[in-house]
Design an enzyme around this catalytic site. Structure first.
Site, PDB file in Angstrom:
ATOM      1  N   LYS A 214       0.841  -1.212   0.000  1.00  0.00           N
ATOM      2  CA  LYS A 214       0.000   0.000   0.000  1.00  0.00           C
ATOM      3  C   LYS A 214       0.868   1.250   0.000  1.00  0.00           C
ATOM      4  O   LYS A 214       0.628   2.194  -0.777  1.00  0.00           O
ATOM      5  CB  LYS A 214      -0.914   0.011   1.229  1.00  0.00           C
ATOM      6  CG  LYS A 214      -1.831   1.228   1.299  1.00  0.00           C
ATOM      7  CD  LYS A 214      -2.207   1.601   2.720  1.00  0.00           C
ATOM      8  CE  LYS A 214      -1.080   2.299   3.445  1.00  0.00           C
ATOM      9  NZ  LYS A 214      -1.486   2.860   4.751  1.00  0.00           N
ATOM     10  N   CYS A 284     -18.891   4.778   6.126  1.00  0.00           N
ATOM     11  CA  CYS A 284     -18.826   3.313   6.217  1.00  0.00           C
ATOM     12  C   CYS A 284     -17.824   2.923   7.296  1.00  0.00           C
ATOM     13  O   CYS A 284     -16.764   2.353   7.011  1.00  0.00           O
ATOM     14  CB  CYS A 284     -18.456   2.721   4.862  1.00  0.00           C
ATOM     15  SG  CYS A 284     -18.852   0.968   4.683  1.00  0.00           S
ATOM     16  N   CYS A 291     -25.408   3.610   7.845  1.00  0.00           N
ATOM     17  CA  CYS A 291     -26.149   3.167   6.656  1.00  0.00           C
ATOM     18  C   CYS A 291     -27.347   4.058   6.366  1.00  0.00           C
ATOM     19  O   CYS A 291     -27.726   4.235   5.204  1.00  0.00           O
ATOM     20  CB  CYS A 291     -26.597   1.714   6.832  1.00  0.00           C
ATOM     21  SG  CYS A 291     -25.230   0.530   6.970  1.00  0.00           S
ATOM     22  N   CYS A 294     -26.339   6.818   4.171  1.00  0.00           N
ATOM     23  CA  CYS A 294     -25.580   6.415   2.978  1.00  0.00           C
ATOM     24  C   CYS A 294     -26.486   6.333   1.760  1.00  0.00           C
ATOM     25  O   CYS A 294     -27.568   5.717   1.807  1.00  0.00           O
ATOM     26  CB  CYS A 294     -24.902   5.062   3.228  1.00  0.00           C
ATOM     27  SG  CYS A 294     -23.897   4.495   1.833  1.00  0.00           S
ATOM     28  N   CYS A 300     -26.359  -1.563  -1.288  1.00  0.00           N
ATOM     29  CA  CYS A 300     -25.274  -2.263  -0.592  1.00  0.00           C
ATOM     30  C   CYS A 300     -25.763  -3.616  -0.091  1.00  0.00           C
ATOM     31  O   CYS A 300     -26.708  -3.686   0.686  1.00  0.00           O
ATOM     32  CB  CYS A 300     -24.783  -1.416   0.572  1.00  0.00           C
ATOM     33  SG  CYS A 300     -23.461  -2.219   1.519  1.00  0.00           S
TER      34      CYS A 300
END
Length: 306
Positions: A214, A284, A291, A294, A300
């Site tokens: 990463k 998230c 949620c 969102c 989702c």
């Protein structure tokens, strides 16, 4: 009587197929023809020619062409991609449009001193900030980088610090004792092999102590301006699995990176890290995702589980 008997006897001795029009007569004709042409008689049985099998290949019809193979191209196997991913991505972009998450002003691209020269010092500072950021919040990393920059953050200045002083400067980043050792080892390698600069390839970067995939991909993007792959941290790993952006569930960030790079268009690789990291910091969340707020709540697959 004698003549008739002899005739029947001769007929039996010649055997079947030797009469007029039989195979024996045909064979005799072939032998005579072979002798006339000067070739040796062939005693092999005749083989009937086999019919050639015709292979049928499926083609897509292009521009109304109906003839097989005319103006057409072979059928291709459909490439897997997640359901509704484009709408999900558009919704995340909308939710991230204000760019007010910690990563947007405290990430690796904001932790180095853009005024220092030469550029190799800036690149070194980018790499150091990425090494400090592992298992550490952006706010803590940014504070540690400010303290280091106040001391004059170069390869030479870091190597002149003793371990105790360096540890005090970077504390309380996660695993700070190990990072003191990795920073010293990596800085020595950069001084000896790269003239104080950082490598310009992922393979060389991950070979440095304390540098993972990463960090390497982010260093390539921020320090060198090259998109070499998708940088996947815990946020990207978590969100990709919640949205089913991997064909199968993945257990580690590197598995997630490979799964995403297999289908996500390359032109999106550069933005996906900051986009999902900020989304993971604000919406998230790891334990209690928001949620209800969102835009992907109905799209989702994991929203019903919270």
């Amino acid at each position: 009587m004698l003549t008739r008997s002899r005739s029947r006897s001769q007929s039996r001795s010649r055997g079947p197929g030797t009469g007029p029009g039989g195979d024996g007569e045909k064979a005799a004709v072939r032998r005579r023809e072979g002798a006339a042409s000067g070739s040796k008689p062939c005693h092999c049985p005749l083989k009937r020619p086999r019919k050639a099998k015709r292979l049928h290949v499926a083609y897509e019809v292009v521009d109304g062409a109906r003839e097989e193979g005319k103006g057409a191209s072979p059928l291709q196997v459909p490439h897997w991609e997640p359901q509704d991913w484009q709408q999900q991505l558009a919704n995340i972009r909308t939710m991230r449009s204000r760019k007010d998450a910690p990563v947007d002003h405290l990430g690796a691209e904001h932790c180095y001193d853009s005024t220092v020269s030469p550029k190799q010092v800036r690149r070194y500072q980018v790499l150091l900030s990425l090494m400090l950021s592992s298992q550490t919040k952006d706010q803590v990393t940014a504070s540690a980088m400010q303290r280091l920059r106040a001391q004059g953050l170069t390869v030479d200045s870091v190597l002149q610090l003793d371990d105790h002083t360096l540890g005090a400067l970077i504390y309380p980043v996660g695993f700070w004792r190990s990072k003191v050792k990795y920073i010293k080892q990596t800085s020595a390698i950069l001084q000896q092999r790269y003239d104080g600069d950082i490598p310009a390839s992922v393979a060389e970067l991950v070979a440095l102590p304390g540098v993972g995939p990463k960090m390497a991909h982010l260093a390539m993007a921020v320090a060198w301006g090259t998109v070499s792959g998708i940088a996947v941290d815990t946020h990207v790993h978590r969100i990709a699995n919640r949205l089913r952006w991997t064909k199968r569930p993945t257990k580690a960030p590197e598995q997630t990176r490979a799964a995403l790079e297999d289908w996500l268009p390359r032109e999106l690789w550069g933005e996906i890290n900051a986009l999902l990291v900020g989304f993971g910091q604000q919406t998230c969340l790891p334990l209690h995702p928001r949620c209800q707020a969102c835009l992907n709540q109905t799209l989702c697959p994991s929203a019903q589980g919270f």
